[in-house]
Scaffold this active site. Structure first.
Site, PDB file in Angstrom:
ATOM      1  N   ARG A  13       0.844  -1.201   0.000  1.00 42.07           N
ATOM      2  CA  ARG A  13       0.000   0.000   0.000  1.00 42.07           C
ATOM      3  C   ARG A  13       0.878   1.250   0.000  1.00 42.07           C
ATOM      4  O   ARG A  13       1.027   1.918  -1.011  1.00 42.07           O
ATOM      5  CB  ARG A  13      -0.943  -0.038   1.216  1.00 42.07           C
ATOM      6  CG  ARG A  13      -2.131   0.928   1.116  1.00 42.07           C
ATOM      7  CD  ARG A  13      -1.795   2.351   1.540  1.00 42.07           C
ATOM      8  NE  ARG A  13      -1.277   2.427   2.889  1.00 42.07           N
ATOM      9  CZ  ARG A  13      -0.817   3.549   3.426  1.00 42.07           C
ATOM     10  NH1 ARG A  13      -0.789   4.666   2.723  1.00 42.07           N
ATOM     11  NH2 ARG A  13      -0.331   3.562   4.660  1.00 42.07           N
ATOM     12  N   ASP A  14       1.502   1.546   1.132  1.00 41.55           N
ATOM     13  CA  ASP A  14       2.316   2.755   1.226  1.00 41.55           C
ATOM     14  C   ASP A  14       3.512   2.694   0.277  1.00 41.55           C
ATOM     15  O   ASP A  14       3.957   3.705  -0.252  1.00 41.55           O
ATOM     16  CB  ASP A  14       2.803   2.931   2.669  1.00 41.55           C
ATOM     17  CG  ASP A  14       3.090   4.376   3.031  1.00 41.55           C
ATOM     18  OD1 ASP A  14       3.273   5.188   2.114  1.00 41.55           O
ATOM     19  OD2 ASP A  14       3.129   4.696   4.231  1.00 41.55           O
ATOM     20  N   HIS A 208       8.565   7.272   8.214  1.00 48.80           N
ATOM     21  CA  HIS A 208       9.201   7.478   6.917  1.00 48.80           C
ATOM     22  C   HIS A 208      10.624   7.969   7.161  1.00 48.80           C
ATOM     23  O   HIS A 208      10.903   8.628   8.153  1.00 48.80           O
ATOM     24  CB  HIS A 208       8.403   8.483   6.080  1.00 48.80           C
ATOM     25  CG  HIS A 208       7.136   7.898   5.538  1.00 48.80           C
ATOM     26  ND1 HIS A 208       6.946   7.635   4.200  1.00 48.80           N
ATOM     27  CD2 HIS A 208       5.997   7.491   6.147  1.00 48.80           C
ATOM     28  CE1 HIS A 208       5.744   7.114   4.002  1.00 48.80           C
ATOM     29  NE2 HIS A 208       5.147   7.006   5.187  1.00 48.80           N
ATOM     30  N   CYS A 239       3.798   9.530  -0.046  1.00 46.74           N
ATOM     31  CA  CYS A 239       2.392   9.909  -0.104  1.00 46.74           C
ATOM     32  C   CYS A 239       2.202  10.916  -1.228  1.00 46.74           C
ATOM     33  O   CYS A 239       2.929  11.911  -1.302  1.00 46.74           O
ATOM     34  CB  CYS A 239       1.950  10.530   1.228  1.00 46.74           C
ATOM     35  SG  CYS A 239       0.259  11.166   1.209  1.00 46.74           S
TER      36      CYS A 239
END
Length: 298
Positions: A13-14, A208, A239
């Site tokens: 996902r990320d 992150h 993101c």
């Protein structure tokens, strides 16, 4: 027996949502299965967002339908609102991770809603689950250490969300350093404040590595008693609504540092390196993990 640290793999996902390449659904499924073969047992597999806004996350329902159901494995769906919750329930996700942003500035750009609207959505989802059933709910508080649009995020802002989520009975709450600005001392203080605000909830941390502090922040979290950490295979991530934010801490690097110190993770670092190289070839971006460059030791 040594202490165990649970690592939640967020690469599918990320790790993929900010890449220029848009993978085909079979490749996403293959990536998840490779991560599970490396020992991952909780994976943020899909995101129930509008594919027009984040095309990399298209095909969530198809991915969930194709993954073989196996005991002891949890495929998590990211949820931003009631529509996302409905899709997660219909797709039979094992968990739903609801995101609430710590600032209005980021929330409006990321989710089209301010903090109060997002908290109202969380409350509605929790109540609907109580009445209608559905998967367990966790909460991730994004930009919990700093916002690209509003700057510093105070501890009080974060604690208010944690306290409200704890009062709703949310069992796991994550503090996310979405843009990679946290330091170990702030991490420790914020963990202590969150634990006091929601003592019944488990804490999870999400870092992150934008400014190279990710592993130091993970270390501070473990020293503060946190036992659940997010990480992304190959150090991929970012993101699309957070300018200049780079990837998460690399799962294989986190496994290396923890297991060198005697912790258990249940993950195979070399298999993760290979999975990172495999996905890197498909998105045209090599993994940035230190382990993929230098190898393990001894």
């Amino acid at each position: 027996m040594s202490r165990r640290i649970e690592i939640v793999e967020v690469g599918p996902r990320d790790g993929l949502q900010n890449e220029k390449a848009v993978l085909e659904t079979p490749d996403k499924i293959d990536f998840i299965l490779r991560l599970e073969a490396a020992g991952a047992r909780r994976i943020e597999a899909v995101s129930f967002v509008n594919p027009r806004r984040v095309p990399q996350m298209a095909g969530a329902e198809e991915i969930m339908a194709a993954l073989p159901r196996e005991a002891g494995r949890s495929r998590i769906g990211l949820v931003l609102n009631e529509r996302g919750w409905d899709r997660a329930v219909a797709s039979a996700c094992d968990e739903a991770n609801v995101v609430v942003c710590a600032t209005d500035g980021f929330g409006i750009r990321n989710q089209g809603a301010g903090v109060s609207e997002q908290m109202a959505a969380l409350e509605t989802i929790v109540k609907r689950r109580e009445l209608e059933g559905g998967p367990p709910i966790s909460l991730t508080i994004s930009v919990a250490f700093g916002c690209p649009f509003e700057g510093e995020v105070s501890q009080d802002q974060v604690v208010a969300i944690v306290r409200a989520a704890g009062a709703l009975g949310v069992g796991e709450i994550a503090l996310a350093d979405t843009i990679g600005v946290a330091d170990p001392w702030t991490v420790r203080a914020r963990i202590e404040a969150a634990r006091a605000a929601a003592p019944e909830a488990s804490l999870r941390m999400h870092f992150h590595d934008t400014r190279g502090t990710g592993l130091a922040n993970a270390f501070a979290s473990v020293e503060a008693g946190v036992e659940i950490l997010d990480a992304s295979c190959g150090g991929l991530g970012g993101c699309p609504f957070a300018p200049a934010a780079t990837g998460n801490i690399a799962t294989e690097d986190l496994v290396y540092i923890l297991e060198r110190a005697g912790y258990e993770t249940g993950l195979d670092a070399q298999a993760l390196v290979e999975a990172g190289r495999w996905i890197g070839e498909r998105i045209g971006k090599p993994p940035v993990s230190a382990l993929s460059r230098a190898g393990g030791f001894p």
